[in-house]
Design an enzyme around this catalytic site. Structure first.
Site, PDB file in Angstrom:
ATOM      1  N   THR A  39      43.337 -28.625 -59.444  1.00 11.52           N
ATOM      2  CA  THR A  39      44.781 -28.846 -59.287  1.00 11.52           C
ATOM      3  C   THR A  39      45.065 -30.207 -58.670  1.00 11.52           C
ATOM      4  OG1 THR A  39      45.016 -26.463 -58.891  1.00 11.52           O
ATOM      5  CG2 THR A  39      46.919 -27.837 -58.364  1.00 11.52           C
ATOM      6  N   ALA A  74      46.079 -33.153 -61.066  1.00 10.05           N
ATOM      7  CA  ALA A  74      47.300 -33.186 -61.887  1.00 10.05           C
ATOM      8  C   ALA A  74      48.179 -34.338 -61.422  1.00 10.05           C
ATOM      9  CB  ALA A  74      48.044 -31.862 -61.770  1.00 10.05           C
ATOM     10  N   PHE A 105      59.502 -35.681 -69.986  1.00  6.69           N
ATOM     11  CA  PHE A 105      58.140 -35.315 -70.359  1.00  6.69           C
ATOM     12  C   PHE A 105      58.140 -34.859 -71.811  1.00  6.69           C
ATOM     13  CE2 PHE A 105      54.045 -34.529 -68.097  1.00  6.69           C
ATOM     14  CZ  PHE A 105      54.199 -35.511 -67.132  1.00  6.69           C
ATOM     15  N   TRP A 149      31.058 -20.642 -52.596  1.00  7.21           N
ATOM     16  CA  TRP A 149      30.428 -19.413 -53.065  1.00  7.21           C
ATOM     17  C   TRP A 149      30.698 -19.306 -54.562  1.00  7.21           C
ATOM     18  CZ3 TRP A 149      28.517 -14.858 -50.256  1.00  7.21           C
ATOM     19  CH2 TRP A 149      28.355 -15.074 -48.874  1.00  7.21           C
ATOM     20  N   GLN A 203      44.087 -27.673 -76.126  1.00  8.44           N
ATOM     21  CA  GLN A 203      44.957 -28.842 -76.146  1.00  8.44           C
ATOM     22  C   GLN A 203      44.192 -30.132 -75.860  1.00  8.44           C
ATOM     23  OE1 GLN A 203      48.125 -29.908 -72.995  1.00  8.44           O
ATOM     24  NE2 GLN A 203      49.326 -29.172 -74.746  1.00  8.44           N
ATOM     25  N   HIS A 225      44.808 -33.997 -74.886  1.00 14.30           N
ATOM     26  CA  HIS A 225      45.800 -34.922 -74.337  1.00 14.30           C
ATOM     27  C   HIS A 225      45.597 -36.266 -75.021  1.00 14.30           C
ATOM     28  CE1 HIS A 225      48.196 -37.273 -71.557  1.00 14.30           C
ATOM     29  NE2 HIS A 225      48.567 -36.164 -70.922  1.00 14.30           N
ATOM     30  N   LEU A 248      42.243 -38.714 -67.071  1.00 18.78           N
ATOM     31  CA  LEU A 248      43.593 -38.638 -67.613  1.00 18.78           C
ATOM     32  C   LEU A 248      44.445 -39.831 -67.200  1.00 18.78           C
ATOM     33  CD1 LEU A 248      45.881 -36.904 -68.957  1.00 18.78           C
ATOM     34  CD2 LEU A 248      46.305 -35.985 -66.668  1.00 18.78           C
ATOM     35  N   GLU A 287      50.924 -38.386 -68.713  1.00 18.18           N
ATOM     36  CA  GLU A 287      52.060 -38.487 -69.624  1.00 18.18           C
ATOM     37  C   GLU A 287      53.235 -39.205 -68.967  1.00 18.18           C
ATOM     38  OE1 GLU A 287      54.476 -35.028 -71.972  1.00 18.18           O
ATOM     39  OE2 GLU A 287      52.303 -35.107 -72.156  1.00 18.18           O
ATOM     40  N   ARG A 300      51.982 -33.041 -77.255  1.00 19.07           N
ATOM     41  CA  ARG A 300      50.627 -33.564 -77.158  1.00 19.07           C
ATOM     42  C   ARG A 300      49.794 -33.292 -78.393  1.00 19.07           C
ATOM     43  NH1 ARG A 300      49.581 -31.595 -70.903  1.00 19.07           N
ATOM     44  NH2 ARG A 300      50.819 -33.234 -69.921  1.00 19.07           N
ATOM     45  N   HIS A 352      42.043 -31.276 -72.748  1.00 22.68           N
ATOM     46  CA  HIS A 352      42.799 -31.289 -71.498  1.00 22.68           C
ATOM     47  C   HIS A 352      43.107 -29.906 -70.945  1.00 22.68           C
ATOM     48  CE1 HIS A 352      45.502 -32.793 -68.452  1.00 22.68           C
ATOM     49  NE2 HIS A 352      46.547 -32.165 -68.966  1.00 22.68           N
ATOM     50  N   ARG A 355      50.927 -26.223 -75.027  1.00 24.23           N
ATOM     51  CA  ARG A 355      51.657 -26.300 -73.752  1.00 24.23           C
ATOM     52  C   ARG A 355      52.429 -27.607 -73.664  1.00 24.23           C
ATOM     53  NH1 ARG A 355      50.907 -28.760 -68.889  1.00 24.23           N
ATOM     54  NH2 ARG A 355      48.741 -29.381 -69.245  1.00 24.23           N
ATOM     55  N   SER A 365      52.528 -26.553 -66.567  1.00 27.17           N
ATOM     56  CA  SER A 365      51.380 -25.842 -66.005  1.00 27.17           C
ATOM     57  C   SER A 365      51.451 -25.718 -64.482  1.00 27.17           C
ATOM     58  CB  SER A 365      50.062 -26.525 -66.408  1.00 27.17           C
ATOM     59  OG  SER A 365      50.000 -27.842 -65.905  1.00 27.17           O
TER      60      SER A 365
END
Length: 580
Positions: A45, A48, A116, A155, A230, A232, A242, A245, A285, A353, A388, A393
């Protein structure tokens, strides 16, 4: 050691942290565990960049966000899930604001939003171009305030313990020591992210190996819509990093080797001519990635040591705008390409992506296995369908992380104690199996890297941006051979502490399962829709395939594909058009 918690969350990224907070708020009496193979702030995350979509004020509406999402999905999303998503997304983003997320702002102090791809209105909230970084920091810091959240950092979960269709916990390896332990629970939430590492060239981190998808699949939960992968359109060559966008949302242009804005030659679902031709670069995309392939076929791309590329041009935006709204893009280009986008063109190419498919769940994150939930990219609720839209997301993991957290808390609050003799016996069997695997792999002759490289090549050639029946059938045969070879994989490292080679074996096993599911679902769907483009079936076929593919694991390890109707509430299938 055997531990017990009311709820165990596998995965410590944005979805897992949001679920944990929701559980703690819903029922402070519950014991919560987060099991993550990396420290939570190293979750994917954090990478992004562009932003998070949510209706932010006048000039936009929930219905418009919902329609853009439905159309962007090529009508394969479940519209009840989309309606819940668009309604709750702004509240979740505002909640992050209250928790401390530093959203970028307009000069008058209001939340700033940007355009976007595939969205008619500006509705993407952003924190410069480090949105995921700031969101994850905010969620992690908030989670630290709840004492009942226990973390098992570094873990690796190896199996879900399921007895008679009900989950009872997990078995996991502590990477620092190699110790195998059982963590029992009344409910489990899987939030392990995507599986981009099944492909050779991806924006995904090395940890995104489809672990959660494979665990749920082996435990009896079907995977849904796995054929929809997907690409990108703007990743850096060699690294796959990346280029958000947002760079195109701020006015960047895509140019072929002749310096020509080639997207004006393709049907992107946007009416022409478009104002100042900017919305070309903000097409969806999947269609931008497909346009790249056509430019390649026409000889209009640039050949480099790391594959063919086109150029992303930001030079006309100027240093002030780039440093204010795209500072991370400039930093990435400098560090990984040794170029400055203020003065130079950025080489880019399509890269894997995001997975639209994943573990089948309902609108509350529940899977068909009682007590088992899934959220985020590892899950398929489904709001993304066949493609997407960018910036959906991040709010998805917030909305459905909160929903799954509350649902898992309710289930755990009323469930009987999960420490049954049958579950304990399953955990002992799994620990014994892992010990045997360590000994068996010590004697193997096959190399992990060789099998992984063959898998990468097979997926790129068999199930890339374009596929056909022959390439998919050949890929399925190759993956079966790789599965057989995997049984003879050898390990050079026989130590226990931080045995990264053992982790690579476990991850490769998961990736092979996921790869086989992608190929099987892609072979079964004889149409073209969104990110799934079959050259032998170029048309969308709503009569046969307005349905989710569902792949179930059979006792012999093979996959059986069936179909589940798409939920349609308000928007019947139509032409996929943007920017109206």
């Amino acid at each position: 050691m055997t531990a017990f918690h009311d709820v165990v969350i596998v995965g410590g990224g944005g979805a897992g942290l949001r679920a944990a907070i929701a559980i703690a708020q819903h029922n402070p009496q519950l014991s919560i565990a987060i099991v993550s193979k990396v420290y939570p702030m190293r979750s994917h995350t954090v990478s992004a960049e562009g932003g998070a979509a949510g209706v932010a004020g006048s000039g936009d509406s929930l219905d418009e966000h919902a329609y853009d999402t439905v159309s962007g999905s090529d009508w394969l999303c479940d519209q009840d899930a989309v309606e819940a998503f668009v309604e709750e997304a702004p509240r979740e983003l505002l909640q992050l604001e209250h928790w401390g997320c530093p959203w970028s702002r307009k000069p008058d102090g209001h939340i700033a939003v940007r355009a976007f791809g595939g969205m008619k209105n500006n509705r993407t909230w952003f924190a410069a171009d480090k949105t995921g970084f700031h969101m994850l920091h905010t969620l992690f810091q908030t989670a630290l305030s709840y004492r009942d959240i226990v973390r098992y950092d570094e873990w690796f979960a190896t199996t879900l313990l399921v007895d008679e269709g009900k989950v009872g916990g997990i078995v996991a390896i502590e990477l620092a020591t190699g110790r195998v332990d059982t963590i029992l629970a009344s409910s489990v939430i899987v939030c392990t992210g995507g599986c981009g590492r099944v492909y050779p060239f991806t924006t995904n981190a090395n940890i995104n190996t489809g672990d959660g998808m494979a665990l749920a699949y082996r435990a009896g939960a079907p995977l849904k819509d796995m054929e929809f992968v997907q690409y990108h359109p703007t990743g850096l060559p060699f690294t796959g990093i990346l280029i958000t966008e947002a760079a195109r949302a701020e006015g960047g242009w895509l140019l072929n080797k002749d310096g020509y804005r080639y997207l004006q030659d393709y049907d992107l679902g946007t009416p022409a001519p478009t104002p100042v031709m900017r919305s070309m670069e903000l097409g969806p995309r999947d269609r931008l990635s497909q346009a790249f392939v056509h430019e390649l076929d026409k000889g209009r791309t640039i050949d480099t040591p790391y594959g063919h590329v086109v150029h992303l041009d930001l030079r006309h935006l100027g240093a002030d705008l780039i440093d204010t709204k795209l500072p991370f893009v400039r930093e990435l280009c400098s560090k990984y390409q040794n170029i400055d986008p203020v003065r130079e063109l950025i080489p880019v190419r399509p890269v894997v992506h995001y997975m639209m498919g994943g573990i089948h769940t309902d609108i509350h994150g529940a899977t068909p296995v009682r007590g088992l939930y899934a959220v985020g990219e590892t899950a398929c609720v489904s709001i993304n369908g066949a493609n997407r839209l960018g910036s959906n997301s991040l709010p998805e993991l917030l909305v459905f992380g909160a929903r799954a957290g509350r649902a898992a808390a309710e289930y755990a609050s009323s469930a009987t104690d999960g420490r049954s003799s049958a579950v304990l016996a399953l955990s002992r069997d799994e620990q014994d199996r892992l010990e045997r695997e360590l000994m068996r792999h010590a004697e193997g002759s096959e190399r992990i890297a060789d099998i992984r490289t063959e898998m990468h090549k097979t997926m790129e050639t068999g199930a890339g941006i374009y596929r056909d029946g022959d390439s998919l059938a050949k890929a399925a045969d190759t993956l079966r051979e790789l599965r057989d070879r995997f049984g003879n994989v050898g390990l050079d490292d026989h130590s226990r502490a931080f045995n990264t080679e053992l982790v690579a074996v476990l991850e490769l096993s998961c990736m092979l399962d996921v790869a086989e599911c992608i190929i099987a679902c892609a072979h079964a769907r004889e149409e073209s829709r969104g990110a799934h483009q079959r050259t032998d079936f170029p048309a969308r076929n709503d009569q046969r395939y307005l349905a989710h593919s569902m792949i179930h694991r059979e006792p012999d390890g093979s996959g059986r594909v069936s179909y589940l109707p798409v939920t349609i509430t308000r928007w019947p299938p139509g032409e996929r058009v943007y920017g109206r």
